[in-house]
Write an enzyme that holds these catalytic residues in place. Structure first.
Site, PDB file in Angstrom:
ATOM      1  N   ASN A   9      21.121  36.242  83.262  1.00  0.00           N
ATOM      2  CA  ASN A   9      21.258  36.851  84.496  1.00  0.00           C
ATOM      3  C   ASN A   9      20.266  38.135  84.466  1.00  0.00           C
ATOM      4  OD1 ASN A   9      21.909  38.642  86.645  1.00  0.00           O
ATOM      5  ND2 ASN A   9      23.881  39.322  85.749  1.00  0.00           N
ATOM      6  N   LYS A  11      19.246  39.858  86.502  1.00  0.00           N
ATOM      7  CA  LYS A  11      19.588  41.110  87.517  1.00  0.00           C
ATOM      8  C   LYS A  11      18.517  41.483  88.475  1.00  0.00           C
ATOM      9  CE  LYS A  11      22.914  42.599  84.142  1.00  0.00           C
ATOM     10  NZ  LYS A  11      23.644  43.502  83.505  1.00  0.00           N
ATOM     11  N   HIS A  95      30.569  39.304  89.113  1.00  0.00           N
ATOM     12  CA  HIS A  95      29.901  40.272  88.068  1.00  0.00           C
ATOM     13  C   HIS A  95      30.408  41.781  88.196  1.00  0.00           C
ATOM     14  CE1 HIS A  95      26.997  42.574  85.525  1.00  0.00           C
ATOM     15  NE2 HIS A  95      26.822  41.255  85.019  1.00  0.00           N
ATOM     16  N   GLU A  97      28.950  44.386  88.077  1.00  0.00           N
ATOM     17  CA  GLU A  97      28.113  45.214  89.088  1.00  0.00           C
ATOM     18  C   GLU A  97      28.408  44.859  90.329  1.00  0.00           C
ATOM     19  OE1 GLU A  97      24.562  44.183  86.967  1.00  0.00           O
ATOM     20  OE2 GLU A  97      24.979  45.091  85.389  1.00  0.00           O
ATOM     21  N   GLU A 165      32.971  39.379  80.387  1.00  0.00           N
ATOM     22  CA  GLU A 165      32.098  40.493  80.214  1.00  0.00           C
ATOM     23  C   GLU A 165      32.804  42.007  80.193  1.00  0.00           C
ATOM     24  OE1 GLU A 165      28.035  38.960  81.243  1.00  0.00           O
ATOM     25  OE2 GLU A 165      28.690  40.158  83.044  1.00  0.00           O
ATOM     26  N   GLY A 171      24.758  46.616  79.062  1.00  0.00           N
ATOM     27  CA  GLY A 171      23.591  47.233  79.136  1.00  0.00           C
ATOM     28  C   GLY A 171      24.032  48.509  78.306  1.00  0.00           C
ATOM     29  N   SER A 211      25.645  42.840  76.237  1.00  0.00           N
ATOM     30  CA  SER A 211      24.725  43.149  75.170  1.00  0.00           C
ATOM     31  C   SER A 211      24.692  42.079  73.934  1.00  0.00           C
ATOM     32  CB  SER A 211      25.292  44.603  74.239  1.00  0.00           C
ATOM     33  OG  SER A 211      25.052  45.550  75.363  1.00  0.00           O
TER      34      SER A 211
HETATM   35  P1  13P Z   1      23.536  42.969  78.957  1.00  0.00           P
HETATM   36  O1  13P Z   1      23.314  41.866  77.973  1.00  0.00           O
HETATM   37  O2  13P Z   1      22.317  43.653  79.262  1.00  0.00           O
HETATM   38  O3  13P Z   1      24.285  43.778  78.227  1.00  0.00           O
HETATM   39  O4  13P Z   1      24.075  42.450  80.208  1.00  0.00           O
HETATM   40  C1  13P Z   1      25.083  41.691  80.345  1.00  0.00           C
HETATM   41  C2  13P Z   1      25.206  41.215  81.785  1.00  0.00           C
HETATM   42  O5  13P Z   1      25.845  41.796  82.534  1.00  0.00           O
HETATM   43  C3  13P Z   1      25.209  40.064  81.856  1.00  0.00           C
HETATM   44  O6  13P Z   1      25.746  39.259  83.120  1.00  0.00           O
END
Ligand code: 13P
Length: 255
Positions: A9, A11, A95, A97, A165, A171, A211
Site C-alpha cells: 500500500n 499510500k 483501511h 486511514e 491491521e 506506521g 510495520s
Molecule cells: P506500515 O507498514 O507503514 O506500518 O503501514 C501498514 C499499512 O497501513 C498498510 O496498509
C-alpha cells in the site's frame, strides 16, 4: 494451501519517475520468485502508467479506495469501473486511514465492498483495533463487528481478502507479535466460518499489516492463519519489499 499474498500500500507516495523506478526494480527482483501473489497499490493516478510497467509480469495492481457509486457529482473520487479501466484488479477497502482520517463508516464500507465485487474486482477488506480498544480487551469484538457490518453470505468470499491491521501498529514501528496476530487471524477465520462455512472461510486469505519489515516478515508469515502481508512503509523501498516477498516464498512447500 492458500497462496501467500503480499500487497504494497503505497499510500500517498511516489511520483511517476519514482514509481517506474520502483516497479523496474521489483520486476527484476521478483522475476525468479514463484508461488507468491504480489500486488502493488499506488496512488490512483499512477495506475494507468504502471499497468504498462507491469505488463508481461505477474505483478498485479490495485487501488487504495473507490467510491461506491457508478458515476456522479463526487468531486475527487473515482468509481470501480474507472479502476477496472486501468487494468487494476484489486481495491483496498476500509483501511484504518479511510476509517479514522476520512470518517468512513461500516455502512459506507459495506456499499464499497459490494460495488467492487459487482464491478468484477477483488477486495482487500481491512479491519483492526485501536490501542485503547486493545487495552480494554475489545480487540476481537471490534474486529468481529467490522466483519459483521460489512461481510455477509452474499458477498462473494472468493473475491475477498481480509487484512488485519491493528491501528497501533501502522506506521509506528510497533508490530503485533506473531502470536498476537495469529490469535486475531484465527478469530477472523472463525467469524468468516460463521458467515461462509468452513470450506469457503478456509480459502480466504488473511493478511497482516502494521510495520511489516524484512526482519519480522518470516516470523509473522510462519503462523498458520497469516497468509500474507499488507505492507506500508517497507513497500516503498524495492529491496525491503523484495525481501518480504522472498520471506513469503520461503513458506511455500517445494513442489
Ligand atoms: P506500515 O507498514 O507503514 O506500518 O503501514 C501498514 C499499512 O497501513 C498498510 O496498509
Amino acid at each position: 494451501m492458500r497462496t501467500p499474498f503480499i500487497a504494497g500500500n503505497w499510500k500517498m507516495h511516489k511520483n511517476l519517475v519514482e514509481a517506474r523506478e520502483l516497479v523496474a526494480a521489483l520486476r527484476e527482483s521478483s522475476a525468479g520468485v514463484a508461488g507468491v501473489d504480489v500486488l502493488l497499490c499506488p496512488p490512483a493516478y499512477l495506475l494507468f502508467p504502471l499497468a504498462k510497467a507491469v505488463a508481461g509480469t505477474d505483478l498485479m495492481l490495485g487501488a487504495q479506495n473507490v467510491h461506491e457509486a457508478p458515476q456522479g457529482a463526487f468531486t475527487g473520487e473515482h468509481s470501480v469501473a474507472m479502476v477496472a479501466d486501468t487494468g487494476a484488479t484489486y481495491v483496498i477497502i476500509g483501511h484504518s486511514e479511510r476509517r479514522h482520517v476520512f470518517g468512513e463508516t461500516n455502512d459506507q464500507l459495506n456499499k464499497k465492498v459490494r460495488a467492487v465485487i459487482a464491478g468484477g474486482l477483488q477486495v482487500i477488506y481491512c479491519v483492526g483495533e485501536t490501542l485503547p480498544q486493545r487495552e480494554a480487551g475489545k480487540t476481537q469484538a471490534v474486529v468481529d463487528e467490522q466483519i459483521d457490518a460489512v461481510l455477509a453470505a452474499d458477498v462473494d468470499a472468493a473475491k475477498l481478502t481480509v487484512a488485519y491491521e491493528p491501528v497501533w501498529a501502522i506506521g509506528t514501528g510497533k508490530t503485533a507479535s506473531p502470536e498476537q496476530a495469529q490469535e486475531v487471524h484465527a478469530g477472523i477465520r472463525t467469524r468468516l466460518t460463521g458467515i461462509y462455512g468452513a470450506q469457503a472461510a478456509n480459502a480466504v486469505r488473511i493478511q497482516y499489516g502494521g510495520s511489516v519489515k524484512p526482519g519480522n516478515a518470516a516470523a509473522l508469515l510462519a503462523e498458520p492463519d497469516i497468509d500474507g502481508a499488507l505492507v506500508g512503509g517497507a513497500c516503498l523501498v524495492a529491496g525491503d519489499f523484495a525481501a518480504i516477498i522472498s520471506a513469503a516464498a520461503e513458506t511455500v512447500p517445494a513442489a
